[in-house]
Design a protein around this motif. Structure first.
Motif, PDB file in Angstrom:
ATOM      1  N   LEU A  87      36.859  30.204  41.918  1.00 55.99           N
ATOM      2  CA  LEU A  87      37.333  31.434  41.280  1.00 55.99           C
ATOM      3  C   LEU A  87      36.656  32.688  41.822  1.00 55.99           C
ATOM      4  O   LEU A  87      37.295  33.735  41.961  1.00 55.99           O
ATOM      5  N   THR A  88      35.376  32.624  42.142  1.00 59.35           N
ATOM      6  CA  THR A  88      34.590  33.801  42.518  1.00 59.35           C
ATOM      7  C   THR A  88      35.211  34.623  43.647  1.00 59.35           C
ATOM      8  O   THR A  88      35.272  35.863  43.555  1.00 59.35           O
ATOM      9  N   PRO A  89      35.696  34.008  44.736  1.00 58.00           N
ATOM     10  CA  PRO A  89      36.247  34.837  45.833  1.00 58.00           C
ATOM     11  C   PRO A  89      37.450  35.678  45.441  1.00 58.00           C
ATOM     12  O   PRO A  89      37.781  36.654  46.141  1.00 58.00           O
ATOM     13  N   HIS A  90      38.120  35.359  44.362  1.00 64.65           N
ATOM     14  CA  HIS A  90      39.334  36.081  43.966  1.00 64.65           C
ATOM     15  C   HIS A  90      39.067  37.178  42.926  1.00 64.65           C
ATOM     16  O   HIS A  90      40.014  37.834  42.473  1.00 64.65           O
ATOM     17  N   LEU A  91      37.795  37.379  42.548  1.00 63.77           N
ATOM     18  CA  LEU A  91      37.493  38.287  41.443  1.00 63.77           C
ATOM     19  C   LEU A  91      36.972  39.649  41.870  1.00 63.77           C
ATOM     20  O   LEU A  91      36.607  40.463  41.015  1.00 63.77           O
ATOM     21  N   SER A  92      36.935  39.923  43.157  1.00 66.37           N
ATOM     22  CA  SER A  92      36.368  41.202  43.610  1.00 66.37           C
ATOM     23  C   SER A  92      37.094  42.429  43.046  1.00 66.37           C
ATOM     24  O   SER A  92      36.455  43.467  42.803  1.00 66.37           O
ATOM     25  N   PRO A  93      38.420  42.373  42.782  1.00 63.29           N
ATOM     26  CA  PRO A  93      39.065  43.572  42.215  1.00 63.29           C
ATOM     27  C   PRO A  93      38.707  43.844  40.755  1.00 63.29           C
ATOM     28  O   PRO A  93      39.031  44.923  40.237  1.00 63.29           O
ATOM     29  N   TYR A  94      38.066  42.928  40.079  1.00 60.55           N
ATOM     30  CA  TYR A  94      37.814  43.063  38.640  1.00 60.55           C
ATOM     31  C   TYR A  94      36.418  43.635  38.378  1.00 60.55           C
ATOM     32  O   TYR A  94      35.503  43.487  39.198  1.00 60.55           O
ATOM     33  N   PRO A  95      36.219  44.307  37.213  1.00 57.42           N
ATOM     34  CA  PRO A  95      34.896  44.836  36.853  1.00 57.42           C
ATOM     35  C   PRO A  95      33.859  43.711  36.745  1.00 57.42           C
ATOM     36  O   PRO A  95      34.199  42.543  36.523  1.00 57.42           O
ATOM     37  N   ALA A  96      32.586  44.092  36.857  1.00 58.89           N
ATOM     38  CA  ALA A  96      31.500  43.102  36.863  1.00 58.89           C
ATOM     39  C   ALA A  96      31.465  42.289  35.584  1.00 58.89           C
ATOM     40  O   ALA A  96      31.245  41.067  35.618  1.00 58.89           O
ATOM     41  N   GLU A  97      31.691  42.927  34.430  1.00 55.88           N
ATOM     42  CA  GLU A  97      31.626  42.184  33.166  1.00 55.88           C
ATOM     43  C   GLU A  97      32.763  41.158  33.070  1.00 55.88           C
ATOM     44  O   GLU A  97      32.585  40.075  32.501  1.00 55.88           O
ATOM     45  N   ILE A  98      33.914  41.489  33.649  1.00 52.95           N
ATOM     46  CA  ILE A  98      35.027  40.542  33.665  1.00 52.95           C
ATOM     47  C   ILE A  98      34.700  39.379  34.591  1.00 52.95           C
ATOM     48  O   ILE A  98      34.956  38.204  34.270  1.00 52.95           O
ATOM     49  N   ARG A  99      34.125  39.686  35.764  1.00 48.98           N
ATOM     50  CA  ARG A  99      33.761  38.622  36.714  1.00 48.98           C
ATOM     51  C   ARG A  99      32.752  37.665  36.110  1.00 48.98           C
ATOM     52  O   ARG A  99      32.885  36.439  36.222  1.00 48.98           O
ATOM     53  N   ASP A 100      31.731  38.208  35.445  1.00 47.43           N
ATOM     54  CA  ASP A 100      30.698  37.358  34.848  1.00 47.43           C
ATOM     55  C   ASP A 100      31.272  36.462  33.759  1.00 47.43           C
ATOM     56  O   ASP A 100      30.944  35.276  33.663  1.00 47.43           O
ATOM     57  N   SER A 101      32.135  37.017  32.941  1.00 47.69           N
ATOM     58  CA  SER A 101      32.725  36.241  31.852  1.00 47.69           C
ATOM     59  C   SER A 101      33.673  35.176  32.389  1.00 47.69           C
ATOM     60  O   SER A 101      33.653  34.025  31.948  1.00 47.69           O
ATOM     61  N   ALA A 102      34.502  35.555  33.362  1.00 50.69           N
ATOM     62  CA  ALA A 102      35.520  34.636  33.872  1.00 50.69           C
ATOM     63  C   ALA A 102      34.907  33.435  34.568  1.00 50.69           C
ATOM     64  O   ALA A 102      35.446  32.321  34.509  1.00 50.69           O
TER      65      ALA A 102
END
Length: 542
Positions: free
Chosen positions: A437-452
């Protein structure tokens, strides 16, 4: 080295002669319901953890220990509790355990802080440790050998279905009541079983051999430390110093236990039993059976609720049919075991289980219940064929007067296998999910990335908060979960298939003998070990 005592005891068949057929059937019913309560309690709180977290402000670590505190206390006390039952009376140990379980189950309805719930669950695990081995050893003492495999098969089938019954009961309760209702239900069931257990007969080791408290302490601490390391591994990582230290300490303490037991006149467990093909097969079979069961449940319940969008109650009802083949095949073990033998039953059962796990990998995010049902049916048949023969193998290899300890070995392998299965499945699921999942989360805010990246459940909650823009995040998270599920199921299938090969090679066949080449290797090893000593004694060295 001191020799193990061989003092003669009355046979179990002689003890069984004093009971009527009706009394034996009633004992079987009560013992099966007792063990069903213990196994159901192991999984009863899983579906209630979100509600407990909201109402008690429990942290993720505290939620983990609300579940694992019960398992840890149960696992480390099984062998000592089984020995106490053998020495002082199995019904007495069962009644004591049920009373402790009753009080501990009622406590969280009055004391509801996270720490108090953890302590109460650990206390319930202590009670369960006295219940589990007593139920099976009472059966082997009550039933003559001609009927024992059928009775043990029914007990094993009920125990193997306990997790499904627990999921179903919890789902029904949470559909209509709060999480406290689970503890009221457990306490009410314990009160009923305490009354019913008082109506059955008892048995014990008539030789009144002393309990090996040193051995009991060593094996109790060894299992506790090892399981602690396994439980912490998915959270801390398998390379964490605490995890590695606990696993290493558990293995070393287990080695110390084996050394001590070989030197004691009245050992808690004669560790030389593990050299017996039937006992080793039973222990390996049960361990890997529960490794697969609980690892699979850990994965499939998340898949059904977070991907298929089932409620906890729908999940429980969907899994309920899994219990039918397990119960039927376990109850009819006396029909197929003489034809297949331990080798055939255990290896075929494990291969079917591995096949079912492998077939689960072909499920997609839009899978229906029919897509899920037939791999479940294959797994259920494997569990049913394997459970009763492996349990009977452990019980049949141990002297009559040590049936409580034998039952505890059977139960301890279940608990260790379940803990390792959940830890391995959880670790693979978390690692692959995060990496996918991590490589696809760069467009999202940091708090969203951490939670997801925490879990699929967290990602879906975050996607809901994002509104219409959260749909893509939910899809990405579900795709990552499907990849991680695929990896976890593949690893588990390979592990179980490997165990099936070991069983097929090592275990005895219908004639009670191992394969010829295995007997040849063992004879050569024994000859080499005794050769120098024999030559020295006879004066005919090479």
């Amino acid at each position: 080295m001191a020799e193990t005592s061989t003092r003669s005891t009355p046979t179990l068949d002689a003890a069984a002669d004093g009971l009527s057929h009706r009394a034996r059937i009633w004992l079987l019913a009560v013992a099966s319901m007792d063990v069903l309560l213990v196994i159901s309690s192991m999984v009863a709180l899983n579906a209630a953890l979100p509600d407990i977290a909201v109402q008690t402000s429990a942290s993720q670590s505290q939620l983990t220990w609300i579940v694992d505190g019960y398992t840890l206390a149960l696992a480390c006390l099984l062998l000592p509790a089984g020995a106490v039952g053998d020495r002082y009376g199995r019904r007495g140990a069962l009644l004591l355990g049920m009373a402790v379980f009753l009080v501990a189950s009622l406590a969280p309805t009055l004391l509801d802080s996270p720490t108090q719930i953890i302590v109460a669950r650990a206390a319930a695990g202590v009670g369960a440790a006295f219940i589990m081995p007593a139920t099976l050893s009472l059966l082997t003492a009550a039933f003559p050998k001609s009927e024992r495999s059928k009775a043990v098969g029914i007990w094993a089938g009920v125990a193997g279905s306990g997790a499904i019954i627990g999921f179903l009961g919890t789902g029904v309760l949470l559909e209509f009541f709060g999480w406290q209702s689970i503890f009221y239900a457990l306490a009410g069931a314990a009160l009923l079983m305490l009354i019913l257990t008082g109506t059955i007969g008892s048995s014990r080791d008539e030789t009144a051999t002393p309990i090996d408290w040193l051995g009991a302490s060593l094996i109790g601490v060894a299992i506790a430390v090892f399981v602690l390391g396994v439980v912490e591994a998915p959270v801390q990582g398998w390379g964490d110093p605490l995890v590695v230290g606990c696993l290493a300490a558990g293995i070393l303490l287990g080695g110390a236990f084996a050394t001590v037991e070989l030197r004691r006149r009245h050992p808690l467990l004669d560790v030389r039993l593990f050299a017996r093909a039937d006992f080793a097969t039973g222990a390996v079979g049960i361990t890997f059976l529960f490794f697969a069961n609980f690892g699979f449940f850990y994965i499939v319940m998340q898949f059904m609720q977070l991907v298929m969008d089932y409620t906890p109650l729908q999940t429980a009802f969907a899994l309920a049919p899994l219990a039918l083949p397990v119960l039927i095949l376990s109850a009819t073990v006396h029909l197929y075991l003489p034809r297949l033998g331990l080798r055939g039953s255990a290896s075929i059962g494990l291969l079917l289980l591995a096949g079912g796990l492998f077939l689960m990998r072909f499920l997609t995010a839009d899978a229906t219940f029919i897509d899920l049902a037939w791999p479940l049916l294959v797994m259920a048949c494997g569990i049913g064929i394997c459970t009763a023969p492996t349990t009977s193998a452990i019980m049949g290899a141990v002297p009559d007067e040590k049936q409580g300890v034998a039952s505890a070995v059977n139960d301890a392998t279940r608990e260790i296998g379940a803990a390792v299965g959940i830890a391995v499945a959880g670790s693979i699921l978390a690692a692959v999910y995060h990496g996918a999942l991590t490589p696809h989360l760069s467009p999202y805010p940091a708090e969203i990335r951490d939670s997801a990246t925490d879990s699929l459940a967290s990602a879906l909650r975050a996607s809901e908060l994002m509104g219409p823009q959260g749909g893509q995040l939910a899809t990405l998270a579900q795709d990552a979960f499907m990849q991680s599920m695929d990896h976890a199921l593949l690893v588990m299938a390979v592990v179980i298939a490997t165990a099936a090969v070991f069983v097929a090679v090592w275990s005895p066949g219908r004639d009670g003998r191992q394969a010829g080449f295995i007997r040849h290797i063992r004879r050569r090893g024994a000859h080499r070990a005794s050769g120098p000593a024999s030559s020295a004694q006879t004066g005919t060295g090479p």
